[in-house]
Design a protein around this motif. Structure first.
Motif, PDB file in Angstrom:
ATOM      1  N   MET A   1     106.223  79.784  49.113  1.00 54.60           N
ATOM      2  CA  MET A   1     105.571  78.479  48.994  1.00 54.60           C
ATOM      3  C   MET A   1     104.152  78.639  48.456  1.00 54.60           C
ATOM      4  SD  MET A   1     104.794  75.624  51.955  1.00 54.60           S
ATOM      5  CE  MET A   1     106.518  75.344  52.275  1.00 54.60           C
ATOM      6  N   ALA A   2     103.764  77.739  47.542  1.00 60.02           N
ATOM      7  CA  ALA A   2     102.430  77.809  46.944  1.00 60.02           C
ATOM      8  C   ALA A   2     101.374  77.283  47.914  1.00 60.02           C
ATOM      9  CB  ALA A   2     102.406  76.984  45.660  1.00 60.02           C
ATOM     10  N   TYR A   3     100.230  77.931  47.898  1.00 59.60           N
ATOM     11  CA  TYR A   3      99.103  77.489  48.709  1.00 59.60           C
ATOM     12  C   TYR A   3      97.872  77.359  47.830  1.00 59.60           C
ATOM     13  CZ  TYR A   3     101.967  78.660  52.749  1.00 59.60           C
ATOM     14  OH  TYR A   3     102.971  78.710  53.675  1.00 59.60           O
ATOM     15  N   GLY A   4      97.060  76.342  48.121  1.00 59.09           N
ATOM     16  CA  GLY A   4      95.800  76.176  47.423  1.00 59.09           C
ATOM     17  C   GLY A   4      94.648  76.532  48.336  1.00 59.09           C
ATOM     18  N   LEU A   5      93.465  76.440  47.801  1.00 54.68           N
ATOM     19  CA  LEU A   5      92.269  76.634  48.612  1.00 54.68           C
ATOM     20  C   LEU A   5      92.162  75.459  49.584  1.00 54.68           C
ATOM     21  CD1 LEU A   5      88.833  77.784  47.205  1.00 54.68           C
ATOM     22  CD2 LEU A   5      89.010  76.223  49.128  1.00 54.68           C
ATOM     23  N   GLN A   6      92.169  75.757  50.879  1.00 57.72           N
ATOM     24  CA  GLN A   6      92.212  74.718  51.906  1.00 57.72           C
ATOM     25  C   GLN A   6      90.827  74.122  52.149  1.00 57.72           C
ATOM     26  OE1 GLN A   6      94.892  73.779  53.989  1.00 57.72           O
ATOM     27  NE2 GLN A   6      96.428  75.164  53.125  1.00 57.72           N
ATOM     28  N   ILE A   7      90.737  72.803  52.062  1.00 54.38           N
ATOM     29  CA  ILE A   7      89.526  72.084  52.461  1.00 54.38           C
ATOM     30  C   ILE A   7      89.874  71.310  53.730  1.00 54.38           C
ATOM     31  CG2 ILE A   7      87.839  70.335  51.823  1.00 54.38           C
ATOM     32  CD1 ILE A   7      88.176  71.166  48.944  1.00 54.38           C
ATOM     33  N   ARG A   8      89.189  71.610  54.811  1.00 55.14           N
ATOM     34  CA  ARG A   8      89.563  71.089  56.129  1.00 55.14           C
ATOM     35  C   ARG A   8      89.354  69.581  56.234  1.00 55.14           C
ATOM     36  NH1 ARG A   8      85.805  75.574  58.419  1.00 55.14           N
ATOM     37  NH2 ARG A   8      84.423  73.867  57.927  1.00 55.14           N
ATOM     38  N   ASP A   9      90.086  68.970  57.170  1.00 56.90           N
ATOM     39  CA  ASP A   9      90.004  67.519  57.360  1.00 56.90           C
ATOM     40  C   ASP A   9      88.592  67.071  57.726  1.00 56.90           C
ATOM     41  OD1 ASP A   9      92.673  67.413  56.822  1.00 56.90           O
ATOM     42  OD2 ASP A   9      93.312  67.001  58.876  1.00 56.90           O
ATOM     43  N   GLU A  10      87.883  67.904  58.469  1.00 61.10           N
ATOM     44  CA  GLU A  10      86.536  67.510  58.911  1.00 61.10           C
ATOM     45  C   GLU A  10      85.460  67.769  57.859  1.00 61.10           C
ATOM     46  OE1 GLU A  10      87.462  71.607  60.787  1.00 61.10           O
ATOM     47  OE2 GLU A  10      88.516  69.737  60.323  1.00 61.10           O
ATOM     48  N   GLU A  11      85.840  68.371  56.740  1.00 57.99           N
ATOM     49  CA  GLU A  11      84.877  68.671  55.686  1.00 57.99           C
ATOM     50  C   GLU A  11      84.382  67.376  55.041  1.00 57.99           C
ATOM     51  OE1 GLU A  11      82.272  70.148  53.639  1.00 57.99           O
ATOM     52  OE2 GLU A  11      83.521  71.747  54.491  1.00 57.99           O
ATOM     53  N   SER A  12      83.069  67.208  54.973  1.00 57.00           N
ATOM     54  CA  SER A  12      82.506  65.964  54.427  1.00 57.00           C
ATOM     55  C   SER A  12      81.929  66.140  53.036  1.00 57.00           C
ATOM     56  CB  SER A  12      81.420  65.429  55.362  1.00 57.00           C
ATOM     57  OG  SER A  12      80.353  66.362  55.468  1.00 57.00           O
ATOM     58  N   GLY A  13      81.887  67.359  52.533  1.00 58.18           N
ATOM     59  CA  GLY A  13      81.335  67.575  51.202  1.00 58.18           C
ATOM     60  C   GLY A  13      79.866  67.924  51.233  1.00 58.18           C
ATOM     61  N   TYR A  14      79.196  67.699  50.104  1.00 60.93           N
ATOM     62  CA  TYR A  14      77.822  68.140  49.911  1.00 60.93           C
ATOM     63  C   TYR A  14      76.913  66.958  49.567  1.00 60.93           C
ATOM     64  CZ  TYR A  14      80.335  72.557  49.347  1.00 60.93           C
ATOM     65  OH  TYR A  14      81.160  73.636  49.524  1.00 60.93           O
ATOM     66  N   ASN A  15      75.662  67.111  49.900  1.00 59.90           N
ATOM     67  CA  ASN A  15      74.656  66.109  49.562  1.00 59.90           C
ATOM     68  C   ASN A  15      74.601  65.935  48.051  1.00 59.90           C
ATOM     69  OD1 ASN A  15      72.277  64.678  49.026  1.00 59.90           O
ATOM     70  ND2 ASN A  15      71.173  65.616  50.736  1.00 59.90           N
ATOM     71  N   LYS A  16      74.843  64.744  47.567  1.00 60.26           N
ATOM     72  CA  LYS A  16      74.900  64.505  46.119  1.00 60.26           C
ATOM     73  C   LYS A  16      73.545  64.733  45.442  1.00 60.26           C
ATOM     74  CE  LYS A  16      73.964  59.562  46.504  1.00 60.26           C
ATOM     75  NZ  LYS A  16      74.481  58.192  46.302  1.00 60.26           N
ATOM     76  N   ASN A  17      72.468  64.651  46.197  1.00 62.49           N
ATOM     77  CA  ASN A  17      71.142  64.840  45.620  1.00 62.49           C
ATOM     78  C   ASN A  17      70.865  66.290  45.231  1.00 62.49           C
ATOM     79  OD1 ASN A  17      70.471  62.089  45.948  1.00 62.49           O
ATOM     80  ND2 ASN A  17      69.909  62.454  48.089  1.00 62.49           N
ATOM     81  N   LEU A  18      71.743  67.198  45.635  1.00 62.54           N
ATOM     82  CA  LEU A  18      71.600  68.601  45.265  1.00 62.54           C
ATOM     83  C   LEU A  18      72.312  68.920  43.950  1.00 62.54           C
ATOM     84  CD1 LEU A  18      72.212  70.199  48.780  1.00 62.54           C
ATOM     85  CD2 LEU A  18      70.021  69.700  47.672  1.00 62.54           C
ATOM     86  N   PHE A  19      72.939  67.907  43.333  1.00 59.68           N
ATOM     87  CA  PHE A  19      73.727  68.109  42.120  1.00 59.68           C
ATOM     88  C   PHE A  19      73.268  67.155  41.025  1.00 59.68           C
ATOM     89  CE2 PHE A  19      76.235  69.473  45.688  1.00 59.68           C
ATOM     90  CZ  PHE A  19      76.863  70.628  45.249  1.00 59.68           C
ATOM     91  N   CYS A  20      73.686  67.463  39.812  1.00 54.94           N
ATOM     92  CA  CYS A  20      73.409  66.585  38.673  1.00 54.94           C
ATOM     93  C   CYS A  20      74.485  65.500  38.616  1.00 54.94           C
ATOM     94  CB  CYS A  20      73.393  67.368  37.359  1.00 54.94           C
ATOM     95  SG  CYS A  20      72.034  68.547  37.240  1.00 54.94           S
ATOM     96  N   ILE A  21      74.069  64.262  38.884  1.00 57.50           N
ATOM     97  CA  ILE A  21      74.974  63.118  38.898  1.00 57.50           C
ATOM     98  C   ILE A  21      74.483  62.119  37.851  1.00 57.50           C
ATOM     99  CG2 ILE A  21      75.882  61.200  40.285  1.00 57.50           C
ATOM    100  CD1 ILE A  21      76.812  63.860  41.332  1.00 57.50           C
ATOM    101  N   PRO A  22      75.363  61.556  37.022  1.00 58.05           N
ATOM    102  CA  PRO A  22      74.925  60.524  36.075  1.00 58.05           C
ATOM    103  C   PRO A  22      74.240  59.364  36.793  1.00 58.05           C
ATOM    104  CG  PRO A  22      77.166  61.235  35.557  1.00 58.05           C
ATOM    105  CD  PRO A  22      76.803  61.874  36.869  1.00 58.05           C
ATOM    106  N   LYS A  23      73.144  58.896  36.221  1.00 60.42           N
ATOM    107  CA  LYS A  23      72.354  57.834  36.856  1.00 60.42           C
ATOM    108  C   LYS A  23      73.195  56.605  37.173  1.00 60.42           C
ATOM    109  CE  LYS A  23      68.071  59.488  36.862  1.00 60.42           C
ATOM    110  NZ  LYS A  23      67.311  59.655  38.125  1.00 60.42           N
TER     111      LYS A  23
END
Length: 208
Positions: A1-23
């Motif tokens: 069976m294929a497996y991917g990189l697991q991102i947990r249910d409680e994972e909320s991601g990253y602060n968007k201000n630390l990345f380049c986001i279109p205005k």
């Protein structure tokens, strides 16, 4: 069976201000969920796995539009690099099919397959990228391809998760509606490099 990189249910991601986001999207996004660099690195590994598994077979790479085009292009770039620099290479041809399966943030009852010309796939090995596979796979079987392998960047864990799993998976993620990296909300956010979580008010803003 294929497996991917697991991102947990409680994972909320990253602060968007630390990345380049279109205005024009800054006020619409809650968090960056999967950064672009991580997507590219995982895609490179998928390309290596595919090349190892496919042997010397002729590959017809079938892109599922529109949401799959960025992943498809980056995956093929990595496969092409392996073709040019590795000990073995395989011939690759490219085709496209468009599937529409969402309205707003909900799956539609009817999946439409637009503009397909699948008769050219007869007797070929096929790698697909995209997320709505069941309808397409049944269509492909009518054309008797030699082998079909499905590559999906994202697989969601849901209470109604189907028994079907792709052959290659980039990331396994919780049941969140995400946009970016060509994944859209009513055609918006395809031009966002990162995969991000939408604010609820953005869903209302772009709802049709």
């Amino acid at each position: 069976m294929a497996y991917g990189l697991q991102i947990r249910d409680e994972e909320s991601g990253y602060n968007k201000n630390l990345f380049c986001i279109p205005k024009h999207y800054e006020e619409d996004l809650e968090r960056v969920f999967i950064p672009h660099g991580l997507i590219l690195d995982r895609t490179e590994r998928l390309a290596r796995d595919i090349m190892q598994d496919m042997g010397s077979h002729h590959i017809v790479a079938l892109c599922v539009l529109k949401g799959g085009y960025k992943f498809f292009a980056d995956l093929l770039d990595h496969i092409k690099a392996l073709n040019q620099n590795g000990d073995k290479s395989v011939p690759i041809t490219v085709d496209f099919v468009r599937i529409k399966s969402y309205c707003n943030d909900l799956p539609t009852e009817k999946i439409s397959i637009v503009g397909e010309e699948l008769s050219t796939l007869n007797g070929k090995d096929i790698i697909e990228t995209g997320k709505t596979m069941k309808a397409l796979l049944s269509k492909l079987k009518d054309n008797e391809p030699k082998m079909v392998k499905v590559v999906s960047l994202l697989v969601k864990r849901t209470h109604q998760s189907p028994s079907y799993r792709p052959d290659y998976i980039g990331f396994e993620i919780p049941d969140k509606f995400v946009v970016g990296y060509a994944l859209d909300y009513n055609e918006y956010f395809r031009d966002l490099n990162h995969i991000c979580i939408l604010k609820e008010k953005a869903k209302e803003k772009y709802r049709i």
